[in-house]
Write a protein that holds these residues in place. Structure first.
Motif, PDB file in Angstrom:
ATOM      1  N   GLY A  28       8.898  50.569  23.373  1.00 19.32           N
ATOM      2  CA  GLY A  28       7.454  50.763  23.273  1.00 19.32           C
ATOM      3  C   GLY A  28       6.657  50.094  24.365  1.00 19.32           C
ATOM      4  N   PHE A  29       7.283  49.844  25.529  1.00 18.69           N
ATOM      5  CA  PHE A  29       6.578  49.242  26.657  1.00 18.69           C
ATOM      6  C   PHE A  29       6.064  50.293  27.635  1.00 18.69           C
ATOM      7  N   ALA A  30       6.404  51.559  27.439  1.00 18.41           N
ATOM      8  CA  ALA A  30       6.019  52.597  28.404  1.00 18.41           C
ATOM      9  C   ALA A  30       5.840  53.924  27.683  1.00 18.41           C
ATOM     10  N   ARG A  31       5.195  54.851  28.369  1.00 17.12           N
ATOM     11  CA  ARG A  31       5.039  56.219  27.875  1.00 17.12           C
ATOM     12  C   ARG A  31       5.549  57.183  28.942  1.00 17.12           C
ATOM     13  N   SER A  60      11.560  57.744  19.530  1.00 25.28           N
ATOM     14  CA  SER A  60      12.061  56.658  18.689  1.00 25.28           C
ATOM     15  C   SER A  60      11.020  55.541  18.566  1.00 25.28           C
ATOM     16  N   ALA A  61      10.383  55.185  19.684  1.00 21.74           N
ATOM     17  CA  ALA A  61       9.356  54.132  19.664  1.00 21.74           C
ATOM     18  C   ALA A  61       8.146  54.559  18.835  1.00 21.74           C
ATOM     19  N   LYS A  62       7.772  55.827  18.955  1.00 19.64           N
ATOM     20  CA  LYS A  62       6.624  56.325  18.181  1.00 19.64           C
ATOM     21  C   LYS A  62       6.911  56.274  16.689  1.00 19.64           C
ATOM     22  N   ARG A  66       4.783  48.270  19.592  1.00 21.22           N
ATOM     23  CA  ARG A  66       3.976  47.897  20.753  1.00 21.22           C
ATOM     24  C   ARG A  66       2.871  48.905  21.079  1.00 21.22           C
ATOM     25  N   ILE A  67       2.951  49.630  22.217  1.00 17.35           N
ATOM     26  CA  ILE A  67       1.815  50.485  22.580  1.00 17.35           C
ATOM     27  C   ILE A  67       1.620  51.621  21.574  1.00 17.35           C
ATOM     28  N   TRP A  68       2.594  51.841  20.712  1.00 20.14           N
ATOM     29  CA  TRP A  68       2.490  52.912  19.715  1.00 20.14           C
ATOM     30  C   TRP A  68       2.159  52.367  18.319  1.00 20.14           C
ATOM     31  N   LYS A  69       1.680  51.142  18.245  1.00 18.19           N
ATOM     32  CA  LYS A  69       1.461  50.520  16.930  1.00 18.19           C
ATOM     33  C   LYS A  69       0.456  51.299  16.078  1.00 18.19           C
ATOM     34  N   ASP A  70      -0.468  52.009  16.723  1.00 18.17           N
ATOM     35  CA  ASP A  70      -1.465  52.790  15.964  1.00 18.17           C
ATOM     36  C   ASP A  70      -1.182  54.286  16.036  1.00 18.17           C
TER      37      ASP A  70
END
Length: 895
Positions: A269-272, A294-296, A301-305
């Motif tokens: 979750g450190f990048a898109r 997977s991070a979403k 992190r950047i996908w927490k919301d």
């Protein structure tokens, strides 16, 4: 940890909830050469300084020995400026290797001898080690060497693109010298020592924004992303694949023995993902999308919301199977769900062909011409036809990607934007093929470009982009430089004069190909005639369909009962399907009247059979009258739909009806010419056999005198022609299907057999031998009172028995009743007068079809008696007993 030079080290503690603080330790009592420094851009008087001799080797010695290792240190001196001098040891305590001593022993650093106190054993040991290195001529004390040049690619290579291309996308050994942010690094390429800036392909991490005062403001998670990359790559030996360049920045992928940092950044979750550089990523874009997904899903992190576009949909609404009912546009289809509900689905992330500004202005100038998007927008017709032929009537898999909210649009004017309702956008596949991707790859649609933060896109967006790139490269469809195809389609709906001129051609053509473009009601349709390139309004002959609601001078006229059901039935059966029509006439308004067939089904008969229409008196003179009567009789007896309130005729008419309910046995001699795999057969009338022989003899004589030119005839579906059979003789035939010039499916109209032949074995049928001179002699029939087994082996046994008994023999035939597509008959052997169908029942090769008509009950009883005998003897299909369910159709319960 980071090595600044041969005598300066930055150490970090263990991370706890974020990047740990840094601390610079300068080695006491030793000095290593200074590394090169670039001139400060803010100070024009300064110049670049090169590496001092053996400075790079000293840095490399420490880098290889210490990076990633645990160390301990002791601070001896701290200057007023805050610089700390001390000793550094490998390991957890001072018993480990002394780094300063190792440097001096290798001749990579000098000892500061000034101010040496004699009672300091550590300083004395450093001096001894230096003396030993001098004696051994190591490093600084060797003769020559020790210098090397680091070349900055921006200055030494004029064309950055040529440099990247020269690497041929092969892994290059490198050292990561600096991490600007999570996805941008400075790397030293080996063995040529090129210093380059590399941006990771396919992703972007949060960055540090530079403010007007020169300070930097980190975006959320920018510091964490930078530390994540630094802790794994900084000053590590890696391999880099240089993939492309963009705005003087090289795009590449960094490979470490422990993994791919690009995928790790996404997964944590450190990048898109970013579309513009995803195209050059060589390790498989699907891996990056999967890592981001997977991070979403974990909302890290950047996908927490993060909220998924289909988060509010249940699983059954996100993924389902449906039947395609209509192609609305080149990017929209109507499907029927298992529940019976219809739903409009838009293909995700693609845009259908559209007209450009200049063409649109030309259309506006030509006010006399009606603008028809399907035919007037270049490639719109080809796109619609591609989807229609691939999907209509087929079951597809639908995966909803996102739901585009409704838009209100803007006011009418030059910059107006139309309003759109809410749209369900999905990926539609059939047989594993993504329809949107296939459409784009043929150049019949383009891919929509999104803002980077717009997550509402196709789940196969990268495949769509790749398909579009292929279509552009190959010049397909919209990307072709050739002239755009023009479709001059005449609409003669309601044009009485044009319809009158056109009528004789359609009447003479017999069955003509058509595509149903629109269904106005159960019996009123709009057809596209591809051979004639025109649109016509077509009314079904022989039936009286319930009328829908319509505006009349006196107000709205209400719809008749079951009019909507009839319209829906016709839509489901024929909308946008390829059909065959027989035109018999036209009405005063210029609408054509006739019969429509789809997949062997007469639509008029089907509507009557499903109790959605009544037989009209005009059908009496038609060859389909008996089929219509039989269908209507069945619907009346079921009291279904429009016959729900049907009452039997008054008693005075019963006498007349009862007189007609005796079975009529009028056997005529027929010759059986062909038997199909479905146990249907074709016959020739013995009485007209002489006429056929005469016609064939005359026709072959003319062909022998004037042989047709091979390949001169271009076959089209529905055409009557001559076909050379396997015996080398020519026969009359009808083209049923065109696969290619080498595969033309033909039906021999006088014998009932079918064959696939190359077009070179076909020729035009002379008018003197057309079906007007002598109608097609092969007539299709089915056995009465018989149900053909569903099992393939059992059906094959029955067919083999019939072929053995009656193929190419003369039999006696009697029509018992009409079926939906052909008459059902009984056959008798010409010599013994035994019933062929009854014999099949007696042998246990077929089952009995129970009929309800009173005048047929005697025959049904005889057939059922034979069936019971076969079951008792356990013959053929009854060898394992009665295999049917109690409520099966064969028992007559569902009739």
């Amino acid at each position: 940890m980071r090595i600044l030079s041969g005598c300066a080290i930055i150490v970090r503690g263990q991370p706890r909830g974020g990047p740990p603080p840094e601390r610079q330790i300068n080695l006491s009592n030793v000095r290593a050469g200074a590394l090169a420094r670039r001139a400060a851009q803010s100070q024009p008087d300064t110049r670049d300084t090169p590496d001092e001799p053996w400075a790079f080797q000293a840095r490399e010695f420490l880098r290889k020995k210490m990076i990633g290792k645990e160390v301990c240190f002791s601070v001896e001196i701290k200057t007023p400026q805050g610089r700390e001098y001390g000793m550094v040891y490998l390991g957890k305590d001072t018993s480990g290797e002394n780094i300063a001593e190792s440097l001096v022993a290798e001749g990579l650093a000098t000892v500061r001898r000034e101010g040496i106190r004699g009672n300091n054993p550590e300083q004395a040991r450093l001096c001894d080690l230096e003396d030993q290195a001098k004696a051994a001529k190591k490093g600084l004390w060797s003769e020559g060497g020790g210098s090397h040049t680091i070349r900055d690619i921006k200055y030494s290579i004029e064309n950055l693109r040529n440099f990247v291309d020269s690497m041929h996308q092969k892994p290059v050994n490198a050292i990561i010298e600096h991490v600007r942010d999570g996805s941008v690094v400075r790397a030293l390429l080996l063995p040529d020592y090129y210093l380059v800036t590399v941006m990771l392909s396919g992703i972007k991490c949060p960055t540090f924004k530079r403010e007007a005062d020169g300070s930097e403001t980190p975006e959320p998670f920018a510091a964490e992303a930078k530390f994540f990359t630094e802790s794994r790559l900084l000053q590590r030996d890696v391999q880099i694949i240089l993939e492309s360049c963009h705005n003087q920045v090289i795009l590449g992928t960094i490979l470490h023995p422990n993994g791919n940092i690009t995928e790790l950044l996404l997964r944590e979750g450190f990048a898109r993902c970013v579309d513009w550089s995803m195209a050059v990523y060589t390790q498989g874009a699907d891996k990056l999308r999967a890592a981001e997904r997977s991070a979403k899903e974990r909302k890290v992190r950047i996908w927490k919301d993060y909220v998924a576009p289909t988060a509010n949909l249940e699983q059954k609404d996100r993924q389902f199977v449906a039947k395609v009912m209509q192609i609305v546009n080149a990017d929209a289809i109507v499907v029927k769900l298992i529940s019976g509900e219809t739903k409009t689905i838009h293909l995700s992330s693609i845009r259908p062909p559209r007209i450009d500004g200049e063409s649109s202005q030309e259309k506006n100038k030509d006010k006399d011409k009606r603008f028809r998007p399907l035919y007037d927008i270049p490639y719109m017709f080809e796109a619609r036809e591609f989807l229609r032929k691939k999907l209509i009537g087929k079951k597809v898999n639908v995966t909803v990607d996102y739901i585009r909210a409704a838009t209100s649009g803007t006011d009418i004017g030059p910059g107006s934007i139309p309003a759109f309702p809410e749209r369900t956008c999905a990926t539609v596949t059939i047989g594993g093929i993504n329809i949107a991707e296939a459409l784009v790859s043929k150049g019949l649609a383009t891919v929509i470009r999104y803002r980077q933060d717009d997550d509402q896109r196709s789940s196969h967006y990268d495949e769509l982009l790749a398909a579009e790139a292929r279509a552009i490269k190959n010049g397909k469809g919209l990307h072709s430089k050739k002239e755009v195809p023009i479709h001059r389609v005449a609409d003669i709906s309601g044009e009485t004069q044009k319809a009158k001129q056109f009528l004789p051609f359609l009447q003479r053509a017999g069955r003509s190909e058509a595509v149903v473009e629109h269904v106005f009601s159960g019996s009123r349709l709009k057809l596209y005639m591809p051979k004639e390139t025109c649109l016509i309004t077509f009314l079904l002959a022989g039936i009286e369909c319930p009328r829908g609601s319509r505006n009349m001078p006196g107000g709205l006229q209400e719809a008749e009962p079951f009019s909507d059901e009839a319209t829906l039935f016709t839509k489901e059966l024929v909308l946008q399907r390829e059909v065959e029509v027989e035109v018999e006439g036209m009405d005063k308004a210029g609408n054509f009247i006739g019969w429509l067939h789809v997949d062997g089904v007469n639509l008029s008969v089907a509507l009557v059979e499903h109790a959605l229409s009544k037989v009209h008196f005009t059908a009496e003179r038609s060859s389909y009258y008996k089929a219509l009567q039989t269908a209507e009789e069945g619907a009346r007896q079921r009291k279904d739909k429009i016959w729900a309130n049907y009452e039997e005729k008054p008693t005075e008419e019963v006498v007349q009806v009862s007189e007609q309910k005796e079975r009529v046995a009028n056997y005529r001699p027929m010759c059986v010419t062909e038997i199909t795999d479905g146990l249907r057969f074709y016959t020739q009338d013995v009485e007209t056999g002489a006429q056929l022989e005469s016609l064939m003899e005359t026709m072959r004589a003319e062909i022998a005198a004037h042989p047709p030119v091979e390949g001169a005839f271009t076959p089209r579906r529905g055409d009557y022609c001559l076909s050379k059979f396997a015996d080398g003789e020519w026969y009359r035939a009808r083209v049923e299907k065109m696969e290619s010039a080498a595969k033309v499916h033909v039906f021999y109209i006088d014998y009932g057999n079918r064959e696939t032949v190359p077009s070179t074995r076909l020729a035009a049928l002379p008018p003197a031998f057309s079906i007007r001179a002598l109608p097609a002699q092969a007539t299709e029939y089915a056995f009465a009172y018989i149900q053909v087994p569903q099992d393939e082996d059992a059906r094959a046994d029955a067919v083999d028995s019939v072929v053995r008994d009656i193929q190419n023999t003369q039999c006696l035939l009697n029509v018992e009743y009409m079926g939906a597509s052909c008459p059902h008959v009984t056959l008798q052997f010409a010599d013994t007068k035994e019933d062929v169908g009854l014999g099949l029942v007696k042998e246990g090769l077929v089952m009995v079809e129970v009929r309800k008509e009173k005048h047929l009950q005697k025959m049904v009883a005889e057939y059922l008696k034979a069936q019971e005998s076969a079951k008792t003897s356990r013959l053929n299909i009854w060898r394992y007993g009665d295999f049917r369910a109690d409520d099966a159709d064969e028992f007559g319960y569902n009739r």
